[in-house]
Each structure stands twice: as structure tokens, then as C-alpha cells.
Design a protein around this motif. Structure first.
Motif, PDB file in Angstrom:
ATOM      1  N   UNK A   1       0.828  -1.210   0.000  1.00 16.33           N
ATOM      2  CA  UNK A   1       0.000   0.000   0.000  1.00 16.33           C
ATOM      3  C   UNK A   1       0.860   1.258   0.000  1.00 16.33           C
ATOM      4  N   UNK A   2       1.954   1.211   0.763  1.00 14.09           N
ATOM      5  CA  UNK A   2       2.826   2.373   0.824  1.00 14.09           C
ATOM      6  C   UNK A   2       3.440   2.707  -0.529  1.00 14.09           C
ATOM      7  N   UNK A   3       3.794   1.683  -1.291  1.00 15.96           N
ATOM      8  CA  UNK A   3       4.418   1.931  -2.596  1.00 15.96           C
ATOM      9  C   UNK A   3       3.420   1.804  -3.734  1.00 15.96           C
ATOM     10  N   UNK A   4       2.118   1.668  -3.368  1.00 12.78           N
ATOM     11  CA  UNK A   4       1.030   1.657  -4.353  1.00 12.78           C
ATOM     12  C   UNK A   4       1.199   0.532  -5.369  1.00 12.78           C
ATOM     13  N   UNK A   5       1.384  -0.672  -4.868  1.00 12.87           N
ATOM     14  CA  UNK A   5       1.533  -1.842  -5.727  1.00 12.87           C
ATOM     15  C   UNK A   5       0.231  -2.625  -5.735  1.00 12.87           C
ATOM     16  N   UNK A   6      -0.229  -2.984  -6.914  1.00 12.86           N
ATOM     17  CA  UNK A   6      -1.412  -3.835  -7.053  1.00 12.86           C
ATOM     18  C   UNK A   6      -1.010  -5.045  -7.873  1.00 12.86           C
ATOM     19  N   UNK A   7      -0.787  -6.176  -7.198  1.00 15.44           N
ATOM     20  CA  UNK A   7      -0.285  -7.358  -7.895  1.00 15.44           C
ATOM     21  C   UNK A   7      -1.371  -8.085  -8.680  1.00 15.44           C
ATOM     22  N   UNK A   8      -2.574  -7.500  -8.727  1.00 15.40           N
ATOM     23  CA  UNK A   8      -3.648  -8.148  -9.485  1.00 15.40           C
ATOM     24  C   UNK A   8      -3.691  -7.672 -10.927  1.00 15.40           C
ATOM     25  N   UNK A   9      -2.734  -6.860 -11.353  1.00 10.31           N
ATOM     26  CA  UNK A   9      -2.812  -6.243 -12.667  1.00 10.31           C
ATOM     27  C   UNK A   9      -1.989  -6.955 -13.736  1.00 10.31           C
ATOM     28  N   UNK A  10      -1.464  -8.124 -13.429  1.00 13.49           N
ATOM     29  CA  UNK A  10      -0.643  -8.793 -14.423  1.00 13.49           C
ATOM     30  C   UNK A  10      -1.528  -9.397 -15.516  1.00 13.49           C
ATOM     31  N   UNK A  11      -1.164  -9.167 -16.751  1.00 17.41           N
ATOM     32  CA  UNK A  11      -1.831  -9.695 -17.925  1.00 17.41           C
ATOM     33  C   UNK A  11      -0.726 -10.217 -18.844  1.00 17.41           C
ATOM     34  N   UNK A  12      -0.997 -11.010 -19.842  1.00 12.81           N
ATOM     35  CA  UNK A  12      -2.295 -11.455 -20.349  1.00 12.81           C
ATOM     36  C   UNK A  12      -2.713 -12.816 -19.792  1.00 12.81           C
ATOM     37  N   UNK A  13      -3.887 -13.267 -20.250  1.00 15.28           N
ATOM     38  CA  UNK A  13      -4.384 -14.571 -19.859  1.00 15.28           C
ATOM     39  C   UNK A  13      -5.065 -15.289 -21.000  1.00 15.28           C
ATOM     40  N   UNK A  14      -5.946 -14.577 -21.727  1.00 18.00           N
ATOM     41  CA  UNK A  14      -6.734 -15.217 -22.786  1.00 18.00           C
ATOM     42  C   UNK A  14      -6.038 -15.195 -24.140  1.00 18.00           C
ATOM     43  N   UNK A  15      -5.320 -14.127 -24.434  1.00 17.43           N
ATOM     44  CA  UNK A  15      -4.683 -14.034 -25.750  1.00 17.43           C
ATOM     45  C   UNK A  15      -3.625 -15.110 -25.949  1.00 17.43           C
ATOM     46  N   UNK A  16      -3.043 -15.579 -24.843  1.00 24.76           N
ATOM     47  CA  UNK A  16      -2.029 -16.625 -24.922  1.00 24.76           C
ATOM     48  C   UNK A  16      -2.608 -18.022 -24.711  1.00 24.76           C
ATOM     49  N   UNK A  17      -3.909 -18.101 -24.493  1.00 24.46           N
ATOM     50  CA  UNK A  17      -4.542 -19.388 -24.182  1.00 24.46           C
ATOM     51  C   UNK A  17      -5.911 -19.449 -24.850  1.00 24.46           C
ATOM     52  N   UNK A  18      -5.986 -19.964 -26.087  1.00 31.15           N
ATOM     53  CA  UNK A  18      -7.271 -20.014 -26.808  1.00 31.15           C
ATOM     54  C   UNK A  18      -8.356 -20.788 -26.067  1.00 31.15           C
ATOM     55  N   UNK A  19      -7.979 -21.809 -25.322  1.00 29.23           N
ATOM     56  CA  UNK A  19      -8.975 -22.590 -24.566  1.00 29.23           C
ATOM     57  C   UNK A  19      -9.603 -21.710 -23.486  1.00 29.23           C
ATOM     58  N   UNK A  20      -8.757 -20.960 -22.805  1.00 26.62           N
ATOM     59  CA  UNK A  20      -9.263 -20.048 -21.783  1.00 26.62           C
ATOM     60  C   UNK A  20     -10.144 -18.974 -22.412  1.00 26.62           C
ATOM     61  N   UNK A  21      -9.715 -18.434 -23.532  1.00 26.66           N
ATOM     62  CA  UNK A  21     -10.487 -17.389 -24.206  1.00 26.66           C
ATOM     63  C   UNK A  21     -11.881 -17.895 -24.577  1.00 26.66           C
ATOM     64  N   UNK A  22     -11.957 -19.088 -25.118  1.00 24.34           N
ATOM     65  CA  UNK A  22     -13.246 -19.678 -25.488  1.00 24.34           C
ATOM     66  C   UNK A  22     -14.117 -19.880 -24.256  1.00 24.34           C
ATOM     67  N   UNK A  23     -13.511 -20.347 -23.164  1.00 31.56           N
ATOM     68  CA  UNK A  23     -14.274 -20.593 -21.936  1.00 31.56           C
ATOM     69  C   UNK A  23     -14.811 -19.293 -21.348  1.00 31.56           C
ATOM     70  N   UNK A  24     -14.016 -18.241 -21.379  1.00 29.25           N
ATOM     71  CA  UNK A  24     -14.459 -16.953 -20.848  1.00 29.25           C
ATOM     72  C   UNK A  24     -15.624 -16.404 -21.665  1.00 29.25           C
TER      73      UNK A  24
END
Length: 393
Positions: free
Chosen positions: A230-253
């Protein structure tokens, strides 16, 4: 041997005391930092974008919205708590209110808007939201804002179900969605599941009390990491990508999104209502003006890739399933107007444009639904015997 154990035990106590002292200092430091920031005031960079004509007003909007807090809500996980301020007013039920367009009585049919922060109205005052602007464009209907910051399609579906369970659901339901489901489900830093939400890991950590729970980690190490982040304003939930590198995941989403929308449509029409899905525009879909925005962060570009991976699949599914209840507004912001204030949220003129297009879509669907009935009525009248009030046989 006893002296060695005593020395080890003493050192462990000293280390534990030092660690707890550091936690205490960090906690007090963060509280003092928050207090100083509230006294001095913070300038929000997003309020300075050229899409705003009144930057002082925009700063106040962002201050009021930053100060709003989430509170637990069963099944949908959270809602904003009640608030009354110059630019942001939220009722005790957690729904944002507005003042313009309120020309209908309590017996008038209701149109409910469901979605994430763009429907809720991040970056605009109460009267600048899409539902408020829609209310200003219409007469004889009540317009409700059921949007909530961060909500996914499943949360909106569950919200709709709870309203139906209480017999207070709107007659016409509009789902304005797309962005949040890509942000959540194409981002493995947020979740590996389908039908999840932005706060999955925080809620999971809050309720994890299994037999193999790591007490030391959860109670000593994790709080330290959270506070430093919080002090250094880090949000570790912002890492991408997920679907563009995984067609199976993209279809499921994409399929998950479709099924949530199909369930919503069947629920609403099954109770005699009207359902409209609106696939929302973003800074990365269509050709909107974005030269006034700073989208140079690599994560922004990665997010654009994810959106342009999922949206074509969704469009294809909507077409294949003949989803006449859907409207694609992904190119609605095309042109020279500065409508976006960031990668997805809109200034008031942008929200009014979207409200106009949603109104046109609803008017068109209602006209199409009425046509068969009108044709049947004309045929019946033509078949009636002269002077008869009864249909012909």
C-alpha cells in the motif's frame, strides 16, 4: 543445554517483538499518512484529462468517489455503503441515486441498468451517469441504477435474481457489460476460475480458516506485505495477459459470459419483461479518440489485446445464437469527441451518447415486438362482418 535453549528462546522473543514493532510502526505510519493526505487534499490525475470541461468539479467528483467504501452484501459480495455528498449520493440499499428525469410515479414501469463501474458512474456526478442520462431522455418510466464498481456478469445475474426473489425486479433490464469480465477472467493474477470477481483473493484470505492454515504467514507476514504494498502503491492483481495466450481459456471466458446473459434473458422474458444486453465500448475497441489519454503503460496495451481477443468471440457467439436481445456498441464512441476519461469510463457527454443509443435499441425492439400484434389486429378487423364488434370467424 538449558542455557542454549534459553538463549534461543530469548532471541526468538526479541525477533517477535521487533517484528510486531515494525507492524505497529507501519500501521501508525499509514494512518498518519492517510490523515495528512485528507487534510492536505489529493489531486487526481484523471480529473485533469481534456474530456472534462470543469476540472475543479471533476476533482471533487473523484474525491467523493475515493471516499466511498464497500460493505458486504450476501451473494453479490459487496455494495457501496450509503453516502451523501455534493456529487455522490448512495441510498441505504447501496444503489446510486440521481435527480434529473424524475417525472414518473411509483406505479410507472421500471427500467433497471446493471453493470460495473461505468454504469455506476465512475468519474461523473450523480446526474452524469448512463441511467441518469437515460432518465433525462425518457418520460413515463422509473430508471434505477443497479450498477456497482467491479461487478462481473455473474454478480449482475445474481443481483437480478435477488430482486426477482423479492418481487421488485424492473420490467425492463439492461446489462451493459464486457470490460470487467475480460479484466477479471483473462487475468490469472485475479483468478483462475470462471464466474469470479475482482475481490476473490481478498475474500478467500478473509475466510480461510482450514486446518492447514498457516497462522504465522496469515497473521505476521501477509499483513506486512499488504502494508508495504500500500505504501508503494503496488497492485499485484494487474498482471496480464491470460486469454490471448490461451485459446482454450479465451473460449471458456466468452462462453461463460454468453451463458450468463442467456440466463438473464430467459429469466426476464420468462416473467414477461424485456432484456437488453449492451456490449460496452472501451478505449481499445472501435476507433474512439484517445489522444487525450495516457495509455502508455504496458499493462494498458496488454489489456487492449485481451479485449480484442474476447470481443470477437463474443460477437460471433451472439450472431450464431441469433441473440436479437443484444446490441453491440463497441464502436459507439468512434469519432473526434473526447468522451473517455480513461480506458473505459466516460465523461457525461459520453454517457449521454450511450444512453441515447440504448434508448434507440429499446425503442426498436419494442416496435419490432409490437409489429406481429399490430398485423394480427389489422387482419382481424378486416375479417369482421360489417357493423360487428366481434372478430370474424
Amino acid at each position: 543445554m538449558r542455557s542454549i535453549l534459553k538463549l534461543v528462546f530469548g532471541n526468538l522473543l526479541v525477533l517477535a517483538g521487533l517484528w510486531l514493532g515494525v507492524l505497529l510502526l507501519l500501521s501508525v505510519g499509514i494512518d498518519l499518512y492517510d490523515l495528512a493526505r485528507s487534510l492536505v487534499g489529493k489531486t487526481y490525475k484523471r480529473a485533469e484529462v481534456a474530456a472534462y470541461t470543469d476540472h475543479a468539479r471533476a476533482q471533487q467528483i473523484h474525491v467523493d468517489q475515493k471516499d466511498s467504501i464497500k460493505t458486504y452484501a450476501p451473494f453479490i459480495e459487496w455494495r457501496q455503503s450509503g453516502k451523501a455528498s455534493e456529487t455522490l449520493n448512495i441510498g441505504p440499499d447501496g444503489y446510486r441515486t440521481h435527480r434529473i428525469g424524475r417525472d414518473a410515479g411509483p406505479e410507472a414501469p421500471e427500467i433497471g441498468f446493471f453493470g460495473g463501474s461505468t454504469v455506476w458512474g465512475t468519474g461523473v456526478d450523480d446526474d452524469g451517469t448512463i441511467p441518469a442520462q437515460f432518465d433525462d431522455l425518457t418520460t413515463g418510466v422509473r430508471v434505477a441504477n443497479y450498477g456497482e464498481r467491479g461487478f462481473s456478469t455473474m454478480q449482475n445475474l445474481i443481483e437480478l435474481m435477488t430482486l426477482m426473489n423479492r418481487d421488485v425486479a424492473p420490467k425492463t433490464v439492461v446489462f451493459y457489460e464486457g470490460f470487467n469480465d475480460v479484466w477479471v477472467h483473462c487475468n490469472r493474477a485475479v483468478t483462475d476460475r470462471l464466474n469470479s470477481h475482482t475481490e476473490e483473493r481478498r475474500l478467500q484470505a478473509a475466510i480461510d480458516r482450514s486446518d492447514d492454515e498457516n497462522f504465522a504467514w496469515n497473521n505476521l507476514v501477509a499483513p506486512m506485505i499488504t502494508m508495504i504494498g500500500r505504501l508503494i502503491d503496488v497492485d499485484d492483481r494487474k498482471s496480464l495477459p491470460g486469454c490471448s495466450a490461451d485459446p482454450v481459456r479465451a473460449e471458456a471466458v466468452a462462453e461463460m459470459m454468453m451463458r450468463n446473459w442467456e440466463m438473464a434473458e430467459r429469466l426476464v422474458t420468462g416473467y414477461g419483461g424485456t432484456f437488453r444486453l449492451v456490449l460496452q465500448p472501451t478505449a481499445f475497441t472501435g476507433k474512439p479518440r484517445v489522444d487525450h489519454l495516457d495509455l502508455s503503460d504496458p499493462r494498458d496495451r496488454a489489456l487492449g489485446v485481451e479485449l480484442n481477443t474476447i470481443y470477437p468471440i463474443v460477437r460471433k457467439k451472439l450472431a450464431e445464437r441469433a441473440a436479437a436481445w443484444s446490441t453491440d456498441l463497441t464502436d459507439a464512441l468512434d469519432g473526434d469527441g473526447m468522451l473517455l476519461i480513461d480506458h473505459v469510463h466516460l465523461a457525461t457527454p459520453g454517457n449521454r451518447l450511450i444512453a441515447q443509443k440504448i434508448k434507440a435499441a429499446l425503442d426498436g425492439s419494442q416496435a419490432a415486438a409490437a409489429q406481429p400484434e399490430e398485423r394480427t389486429g389489422a387482419a382481424d378487423r378486416a375479417a369482421r362482418p360489417a357493423g360487428s364488434d366481434e372478430p370474424g370467424r
